[in-house]
Scaffold this motif. Sequence first.
Motif, short mmCIF file in Angstrom:
data_model
loop_
_atom_site.label_atom_id
_atom_site.label_comp_id
_atom_site.label_asym_id
_atom_site.label_seq_id
_atom_site.Cartn_x
_atom_site.Cartn_y
_atom_site.Cartn_z
N LEU A 206 10.96 0.74 -0.82
CA LEU A 206 12.22 0.29 -0.26
C LEU A 206 13.28 1.39 -0.21
N GLY A 207 13.05 2.47 -0.96
CA GLY A 207 14.01 3.58 -0.97
C GLY A 207 15.40 3.15 -1.41
N VAL A 208 15.47 2.30 -2.45
CA VAL A 208 16.77 1.72 -2.82
C VAL A 208 17.75 2.80 -3.30
N ALA A 209 19.02 2.57 -2.98
CA ALA A 209 20.09 3.46 -3.45
C ALA A 209 20.64 2.95 -4.78
N HIS A 210 20.52 1.63 -5.00
CA HIS A 210 21.05 1.01 -6.21
C HIS A 210 20.29 -0.29 -6.43
N ALA A 211 20.09 -0.65 -7.70
CA ALA A 211 19.47 -1.93 -8.04
C ALA A 211 20.38 -2.68 -9.01
N ALA A 212 20.76 -3.91 -8.65
CA ALA A 212 21.56 -4.77 -9.53
C ALA A 212 20.64 -5.87 -10.06
N VAL A 213 20.68 -6.10 -11.38
CA VAL A 213 19.84 -7.13 -11.99
C VAL A 213 20.67 -7.93 -13.00
N GLY A 214 20.13 -9.08 -13.38
CA GLY A 214 20.76 -9.90 -14.40
C GLY A 214 20.37 -9.44 -15.79
N PHE A 215 21.11 -9.90 -16.79
CA PHE A 215 20.90 -9.49 -18.19
C PHE A 215 19.50 -9.82 -18.70
N ASP A 216 18.86 -10.87 -18.12
CA ASP A 216 17.56 -11.33 -18.62
C ASP A 216 16.42 -10.94 -17.69
N PHE A 217 16.66 -9.97 -16.80
CA PHE A 217 15.66 -9.56 -15.82
C PHE A 217 14.47 -8.89 -16.51
N THR A 218 13.25 -9.34 -16.16
CA THR A 218 12.02 -8.69 -16.64
C THR A 218 11.15 -8.38 -15.42
N PHE A 219 10.33 -7.36 -15.52
CA PHE A 219 9.49 -6.98 -14.39
C PHE A 219 8.28 -6.21 -14.90
N GLY A 220 7.25 -6.13 -14.04
CA GLY A 220 6.03 -5.43 -14.42
C GLY A 220 5.07 -6.33 -15.17
N LYS A 221 3.83 -5.89 -15.25
CA LYS A 221 2.75 -6.65 -15.89
C LYS A 221 3.15 -7.05 -17.30
N GLY A 222 2.94 -8.32 -17.62
CA GLY A 222 3.30 -8.81 -18.95
C GLY A 222 4.80 -8.87 -19.18
N ARG A 223 5.58 -8.78 -18.09
CA ARG A 223 7.05 -8.80 -18.16
C ARG A 223 7.55 -7.74 -19.14
N SER A 224 6.93 -6.57 -19.08
CA SER A 224 7.23 -5.52 -20.06
C SER A 224 8.53 -4.77 -19.77
N GLY A 225 9.00 -4.81 -18.51
CA GLY A 225 10.20 -4.05 -18.15
C GLY A 225 11.47 -4.82 -18.41
N GLU B 4 15.35 8.68 -13.28
CA GLU B 4 14.24 9.58 -12.92
C GLU B 4 13.97 9.57 -11.41
N LEU B 5 14.15 8.39 -10.79
CA LEU B 5 13.73 8.22 -9.39
C LEU B 5 14.87 8.35 -8.39
N GLY B 6 16.10 8.43 -8.90
CA GLY B 6 17.22 8.70 -7.99
C GLY B 6 17.98 7.49 -7.49
N PHE B 7 17.94 6.37 -8.22
CA PHE B 7 18.82 5.24 -7.84
C PHE B 7 19.59 4.76 -9.07
N THR B 8 20.79 4.24 -8.83
CA THR B 8 21.62 3.74 -9.92
C THR B 8 21.28 2.28 -10.20
N VAL B 9 21.66 1.81 -11.38
CA VAL B 9 21.33 0.44 -11.81
C VAL B 9 22.57 -0.19 -12.44
N SER B 10 22.84 -1.44 -12.09
CA SER B 10 23.90 -2.20 -12.76
C SER B 10 23.30 -3.48 -13.33
N VAL B 11 23.80 -3.90 -14.49
CA VAL B 11 23.28 -5.09 -15.17
C VAL B 11 24.42 -6.09 -15.34
N THR B 12 24.24 -7.30 -14.81
CA THR B 12 25.26 -8.34 -14.91
C THR B 12 25.04 -9.14 -16.19
#
Length: 313
Positions: A120-139, A150-158
Amino acid sequence: MVSKTVEVIRDWRDLPASQRGAAVAVGAFDGVHRGHQAVIASARAAAQRLGAPLAVVSFDPHPRRLFQPEAAPFRLMTADQMVRAMAPLGVDRLYLIPFDREMAGMTDEEFARRVLSEGLGVAHAAVGFDFTFGKGRSGSPEALRTYGQELGFTVSVTDRIDDVSGLKLSSSAVREALKAGDMDRAAAILGCPFAIQGEVIHGDKRGRTIGVPTANIAMGDYMRPAYGVYATRTRLPDGRVVNGVANLGVRPMFEIEQPLLEVWLLDFNESLYGQTLETELIAFLRGEMKFDGLDALKVQIEADAAAARAVLG
Protein backbone atom coordinates in the motif's frame (compact mmCIF):
# COMPACT_ATOMS: atom_id res chain seq x y z
CA MET A 1 -17.82 17.65 6.27
CA VAL A 2 -19.40 16.97 2.88
CA SER A 3 -19.88 13.30 2.01
CA LYS A 4 -17.77 12.07 -0.87
CA THR A 5 -17.48 8.94 -2.96
CA VAL A 6 -15.18 6.43 -1.29
CA GLU A 7 -13.03 4.38 -3.66
CA VAL A 8 -13.09 0.71 -2.64
CA ILE A 9 -9.91 -1.29 -3.40
CA ARG A 10 -10.01 -5.04 -2.77
CA ASP A 11 -6.33 -5.99 -2.90
CA TRP A 12 -2.93 -4.89 -1.61
CA ARG A 13 -0.71 -6.31 -4.36
CA ASP A 14 0.48 -4.63 -7.58
CA LEU A 15 -1.40 -1.38 -7.03
CA PRO A 16 -0.74 1.58 -9.34
CA ALA A 17 0.96 4.65 -7.86
CA SER A 18 -2.42 6.44 -7.86
CA GLN A 19 -3.75 3.96 -5.26
CA ARG A 20 -0.74 4.06 -2.94
CA GLY A 21 0.75 6.57 -0.52
CA ALA A 22 -2.22 7.27 1.76
CA ALA A 23 -2.40 7.99 5.47
CA VAL A 24 -4.39 5.01 6.72
CA ALA A 25 -6.43 3.92 9.72
CA VAL A 26 -5.99 0.16 10.22
CA GLY A 27 -8.49 -2.17 11.92
CA ALA A 28 -11.70 -4.18 11.58
CA PHE A 29 -13.95 -1.08 11.88
CA ASP A 30 -17.11 -3.21 12.20
CA GLY A 31 -19.80 -0.69 13.09
CA VAL A 32 -17.59 2.39 12.48
CA HIS A 33 -18.50 3.41 16.05
CA ARG A 34 -17.27 6.52 17.85
CA GLY A 35 -14.05 4.79 18.95
CA HIS A 36 -13.31 3.86 15.33
CA GLN A 37 -14.13 7.41 14.27
CA ALA A 38 -11.43 8.70 16.65
CA VAL A 39 -8.80 6.46 14.97
CA ILE A 40 -9.93 7.69 11.54
CA ALA A 41 -9.71 11.30 12.80
CA SER A 42 -6.07 10.64 13.80
CA ALA A 43 -5.35 9.33 10.28
CA ARG A 44 -7.18 12.36 8.83
CA ALA A 45 -4.93 14.76 10.78
CA ALA A 46 -1.86 12.94 9.42
CA ALA A 47 -3.27 13.01 5.87
CA GLN A 48 -3.72 16.77 6.11
CA ARG A 49 -0.24 17.23 7.56
CA LEU A 50 1.39 15.08 4.88
CA GLY A 51 -0.79 16.18 1.96
CA ALA A 52 -1.79 12.54 1.45
CA PRO A 53 -5.14 10.86 0.71
CA LEU A 54 -7.07 9.51 3.71
CA ALA A 55 -7.72 5.76 3.63
CA VAL A 56 -8.97 2.96 5.86
CA VAL A 57 -7.50 -0.55 5.80
CA SER A 58 -9.99 -3.24 6.80
CA PHE A 59 -10.52 -6.92 6.03
CA ASP A 60 -13.10 -9.00 4.21
CA PRO A 61 -14.13 -11.44 5.47
CA HIS A 62 -13.68 -10.38 9.09
CA PRO A 63 -10.70 -12.36 10.51
CA ARG A 64 -12.99 -14.07 13.03
CA ARG A 65 -14.87 -15.74 10.16
CA LEU A 66 -11.64 -17.47 9.01
CA PHE A 67 -10.49 -18.53 12.48
CA GLN A 68 -13.96 -19.46 13.80
CA PRO A 69 -16.01 -20.53 10.75
CA GLU A 70 -18.69 -22.02 13.00
CA ALA A 71 -19.07 -18.84 15.09
CA ALA A 72 -22.58 -17.40 15.35
CA PRO A 73 -23.28 -14.43 13.06
CA PHE A 74 -21.68 -11.31 14.58
CA ARG A 75 -21.33 -8.53 11.97
CA LEU A 76 -22.68 -5.07 12.78
CA MET A 77 -22.70 -3.84 9.17
CA THR A 78 -22.21 -4.81 5.55
CA ALA A 79 -19.32 -3.55 3.41
CA ASP A 80 -21.78 -1.21 1.69
CA GLN A 81 -22.83 0.30 5.02
CA MET A 82 -19.17 0.64 6.02
CA VAL A 83 -18.46 2.65 2.86
CA ARG A 84 -21.43 4.95 3.53
CA ALA A 85 -20.43 5.45 7.18
CA MET A 86 -16.90 6.46 6.14
CA ALA A 87 -17.89 8.94 3.43
CA PRO A 88 -18.89 11.78 5.82
CA LEU A 89 -15.60 11.26 7.72
CA GLY A 90 -13.65 12.41 4.66
CA VAL A 91 -12.28 8.96 3.75
CA ASP A 92 -10.97 8.84 0.16
CA ARG A 93 -10.30 5.08 -0.05
CA LEU A 94 -11.30 1.90 1.70
CA TYR A 95 -8.85 -0.98 1.26
CA LEU A 96 -11.04 -4.06 1.88
CA ILE A 97 -8.22 -6.56 1.97
CA PRO A 98 -9.00 -10.29 1.53
CA PHE A 99 -8.35 -12.01 4.84
CA ASP A 100 -7.19 -15.41 3.56
CA ARG A 101 -4.76 -18.12 4.70
CA GLU A 102 -1.80 -16.17 3.32
CA MET A 103 -2.76 -13.08 5.33
CA ALA A 104 -3.47 -15.16 8.44
CA GLY A 105 -0.02 -16.78 8.20
CA MET A 106 1.96 -13.52 8.04
CA THR A 107 4.11 -12.49 11.00
CA ASP A 108 3.57 -8.97 12.32
CA GLU A 109 6.80 -7.86 10.60
CA GLU A 110 5.63 -9.37 7.27
CA PHE A 111 2.28 -7.61 7.50
CA ALA A 112 3.95 -4.25 8.18
CA ARG A 113 6.53 -4.74 5.41
CA ARG A 114 4.64 -6.63 2.67
CA VAL A 115 1.14 -5.19 3.06
CA LEU A 116 1.46 -1.71 4.57
CA SER A 117 4.86 -0.66 3.19
CA GLU A 118 5.49 -2.54 -0.07
CA GLY A 119 1.84 -3.16 -1.02
CA LEU A 120 0.00 0.00 0.00
CA GLY A 121 3.01 2.31 0.34
CA VAL A 122 1.43 3.98 3.38
CA ALA A 123 2.72 7.36 4.54
CA HIS A 124 1.17 6.97 8.00
CA ALA A 125 -0.73 4.30 9.95
CA ALA A 126 -3.23 5.19 12.70
CA VAL A 127 -4.36 2.38 15.04
CA GLY A 128 -6.31 1.97 18.25
CA PHE A 129 -4.73 1.26 21.65
CA ASP A 130 -5.76 -2.43 21.49
CA PHE A 131 -4.71 -3.08 17.86
CA THR A 132 -3.05 -6.47 17.25
CA PHE A 133 -1.78 -7.87 13.97
CA GLY A 134 0.24 -10.73 12.51
CA LYS A 135 0.10 -14.47 13.15
CA GLY A 136 -1.02 -15.25 16.69
CA ARG A 137 -1.86 -11.53 17.13
CA SER A 138 1.78 -11.03 18.06
CA GLY A 139 2.05 -7.41 16.85
CA SER A 140 1.22 -4.43 19.06
CA PRO A 141 0.93 -0.67 18.39
CA GLU A 142 4.47 -0.30 19.80
CA ALA A 143 5.78 -2.95 17.41
CA LEU A 144 4.08 -1.19 14.49
CA ARG A 145 5.75 2.06 15.49
CA THR A 146 9.16 0.32 15.41
CA TYR A 147 8.45 -1.23 12.01
CA GLY A 148 7.26 2.14 10.73
CA GLN A 149 10.56 3.74 11.69
CA GLU A 150 12.43 1.05 9.75
CA LEU A 151 10.10 1.11 6.73
CA GLY A 152 9.54 4.84 6.41
CA PHE A 153 6.01 5.52 7.68
CA THR A 154 4.82 7.25 10.85
CA VAL A 155 2.40 5.70 13.35
CA SER A 156 -0.17 7.22 15.71
CA VAL A 157 -1.98 5.32 18.48
CA THR A 158 -5.42 6.44 19.71
CA ASP A 159 -5.96 5.87 23.43
CA ARG A 160 -9.10 4.19 24.70
CA ILE A 161 -11.96 6.66 24.63
CA ASP A 162 -15.01 6.25 26.82
CA ASP A 163 -18.19 8.27 26.65
CA VAL A 164 -18.54 10.95 29.33
CA SER A 165 -21.19 8.70 30.90
CA GLY A 166 -18.56 5.91 31.16
CA LEU A 167 -19.87 3.99 28.15
CA LYS A 168 -17.16 1.80 26.58
CA LEU A 169 -16.90 2.63 22.86
CA SER A 170 -16.26 -0.79 21.31
CA SER A 171 -17.87 -3.25 18.88
CA SER A 172 -18.30 -5.80 21.70
CA ALA A 173 -20.14 -3.16 23.78
CA VAL A 174 -22.47 -2.52 20.81
CA ARG A 175 -23.18 -6.26 20.57
CA GLU A 176 -23.93 -6.47 24.31
CA ALA A 177 -26.38 -3.55 24.01
CA LEU A 178 -28.12 -5.13 21.00
CA LYS A 179 -28.42 -8.49 22.77
CA ALA A 180 -30.07 -6.68 25.68
CA GLY A 181 -32.43 -4.79 23.36
CA ASP A 182 -30.92 -1.51 24.60
CA MET A 183 -31.11 0.44 21.35
CA ASP A 184 -30.33 3.78 22.99
CA ARG A 185 -27.05 2.45 24.36
CA ALA A 186 -26.13 0.86 21.00
CA ALA A 187 -26.88 4.14 19.19
CA ALA A 188 -24.85 6.13 21.75
CA ILE A 189 -21.78 3.97 21.02
CA LEU A 190 -22.30 3.85 17.24
CA GLY A 191 -23.17 7.53 16.93
CA CYS A 192 -26.34 6.54 15.02
CA PRO A 193 -29.05 3.85 15.29
CA PHE A 194 -28.13 0.23 14.49
CA ALA A 195 -29.43 -0.61 11.00
CA ILE A 196 -29.99 -3.80 9.02
CA GLN A 197 -29.67 -3.63 5.24
CA GLY A 198 -30.89 -6.29 2.85
CA GLU A 199 -33.02 -7.25 -0.10
CA VAL A 200 -36.77 -7.70 0.36
CA ILE A 201 -37.61 -11.38 -0.12
CA HIS A 202 -40.89 -13.26 -0.47
CA GLY A 203 -42.30 -14.55 2.81
CA ASP A 204 -45.40 -16.68 3.48
CA LYS A 205 -47.64 -13.61 2.82
CA ARG A 206 -49.56 -14.31 6.05
CA GLY A 207 -49.36 -10.64 7.07
CA ARG A 208 -51.37 -9.62 4.01
CA THR A 209 -54.31 -11.76 5.13
CA ILE A 210 -54.66 -9.62 8.27
CA GLY A 211 -53.93 -6.29 6.60
CA VAL A 212 -50.31 -6.09 7.75
CA PRO A 213 -48.06 -6.58 4.68
CA THR A 214 -44.41 -6.81 5.70
CA ALA A 215 -41.10 -6.32 3.90
CA ASN A 216 -39.04 -9.38 4.86
CA ILE A 217 -35.25 -9.26 5.06
CA ALA A 218 -32.96 -12.21 5.89
CA MET A 219 -30.52 -11.54 8.76
CA GLY A 220 -27.55 -13.15 6.98
CA ASP A 221 -24.29 -12.54 8.85
CA TYR A 222 -25.67 -9.75 11.06
CA MET A 223 -25.47 -10.46 14.77
CA ARG A 224 -28.87 -11.26 16.27
CA PRO A 225 -30.20 -8.45 18.48
CA ALA A 226 -32.83 -9.34 21.09
CA TYR A 227 -35.70 -11.12 19.36
CA GLY A 228 -38.93 -9.18 19.47
CA VAL A 229 -40.75 -6.14 18.15
CA TYR A 230 -39.09 -2.81 17.33
CA ALA A 231 -40.06 0.70 16.32
CA THR A 232 -38.17 1.29 13.06
CA ARG A 233 -37.23 3.79 10.37
CA THR A 234 -36.62 2.38 6.89
CA ARG A 235 -34.69 4.12 4.11
CA LEU A 236 -35.97 3.23 0.64
CA PRO A 237 -33.68 3.13 -2.44
CA ASP A 238 -35.05 6.53 -3.55
CA GLY A 239 -34.07 8.15 -0.24
CA ARG A 240 -37.53 8.29 1.37
CA VAL A 241 -37.61 7.35 5.06
CA VAL A 242 -40.70 5.53 6.33
CA ASN A 243 -41.65 4.82 9.95
CA GLY A 244 -42.57 1.27 10.81
CA VAL A 245 -42.86 -1.54 13.31
CA ALA A 246 -40.91 -4.77 12.84
CA ASN A 247 -40.68 -8.26 14.24
CA LEU A 248 -37.15 -9.64 14.41
CA GLY A 249 -36.78 -13.32 15.15
CA VAL A 250 -38.35 -16.70 14.42
CA ARG A 251 -42.04 -15.95 15.18
CA PRO A 252 -43.05 -18.49 17.86
CA MET A 253 -46.62 -18.59 16.48
CA PHE A 254 -45.63 -19.48 12.89
CA GLU A 255 -42.12 -20.66 13.51
CA ILE A 256 -39.43 -20.25 10.84
CA GLU A 257 -35.97 -21.80 10.77
CA GLN A 258 -33.84 -18.73 10.04
CA PRO A 259 -34.56 -15.41 11.76
CA LEU A 260 -36.14 -12.68 9.66
CA LEU A 261 -36.62 -8.95 10.00
CA GLU A 262 -40.27 -8.38 9.03
CA VAL A 263 -41.04 -4.69 8.71
CA TRP A 264 -44.55 -3.28 8.47
CA LEU A 265 -44.10 0.17 6.90
CA LEU A 266 -46.81 2.39 8.36
CA ASP A 267 -49.08 4.36 6.00
CA PHE A 268 -47.30 2.84 3.01
CA ASN A 269 -48.62 0.66 0.19
CA GLU A 270 -46.07 -0.09 -2.54
CA SER A 271 -44.40 -3.31 -3.66
CA LEU A 272 -40.78 -3.52 -2.50
CA TYR A 273 -39.80 -7.08 -3.60
CA GLY A 274 -36.21 -7.27 -4.82
CA GLN A 275 -35.33 -3.79 -3.53
CA THR A 276 -32.58 -3.18 -0.98
CA LEU A 277 -33.78 -1.41 2.17
CA GLU A 278 -31.95 -0.23 5.28
CA THR A 279 -33.96 -0.39 8.49
CA GLU A 280 -32.88 1.35 11.70
CA LEU A 281 -33.98 -0.36 14.93
CA ILE A 282 -34.96 2.69 17.01
CA ALA A 283 -36.54 1.15 20.11
CA PHE A 284 -37.23 -2.34 21.47
CA LEU A 285 -40.96 -2.56 22.26
CA ARG A 286 -41.42 -6.15 23.51
CA GLY A 287 -40.13 -9.70 23.22
CA GLU A 288 -41.56 -12.32 20.85
CA MET A 289 -44.87 -13.85 22.00
CA LYS A 290 -47.22 -16.69 21.10
CA PHE A 291 -50.92 -15.85 20.62
CA ASP A 292 -54.15 -17.82 20.86
CA GLY A 293 -55.11 -17.02 17.28
CA LEU A 294 -54.98 -14.51 14.44
CA ASP A 295 -57.44 -12.14 16.14
CA ALA A 296 -55.29 -11.89 19.27
CA LEU A 297 -52.21 -11.41 17.08
CA LYS A 298 -53.93 -8.63 15.11
CA VAL A 299 -54.92 -6.80 18.33
CA GLN A 300 -51.29 -6.96 19.53
CA ILE A 301 -49.93 -5.76 16.18
CA GLU A 302 -52.22 -2.72 16.33
CA ALA A 303 -50.96 -2.01 19.87
CA ASP A 304 -47.35 -2.40 18.66
CA ALA A 305 -48.02 0.03 15.80
CA ALA A 306 -49.47 2.59 18.22
CA ALA A 307 -46.44 2.18 20.51
CA ALA A 308 -44.08 2.60 17.53
CA ARG A 309 -45.87 5.76 16.39
CA ALA A 310 -45.57 7.19 19.92
CA VAL A 311 -41.81 6.43 20.03
CA LEU A 312 -41.16 7.78 16.53
CA GLY A 313 -43.23 10.90 17.02
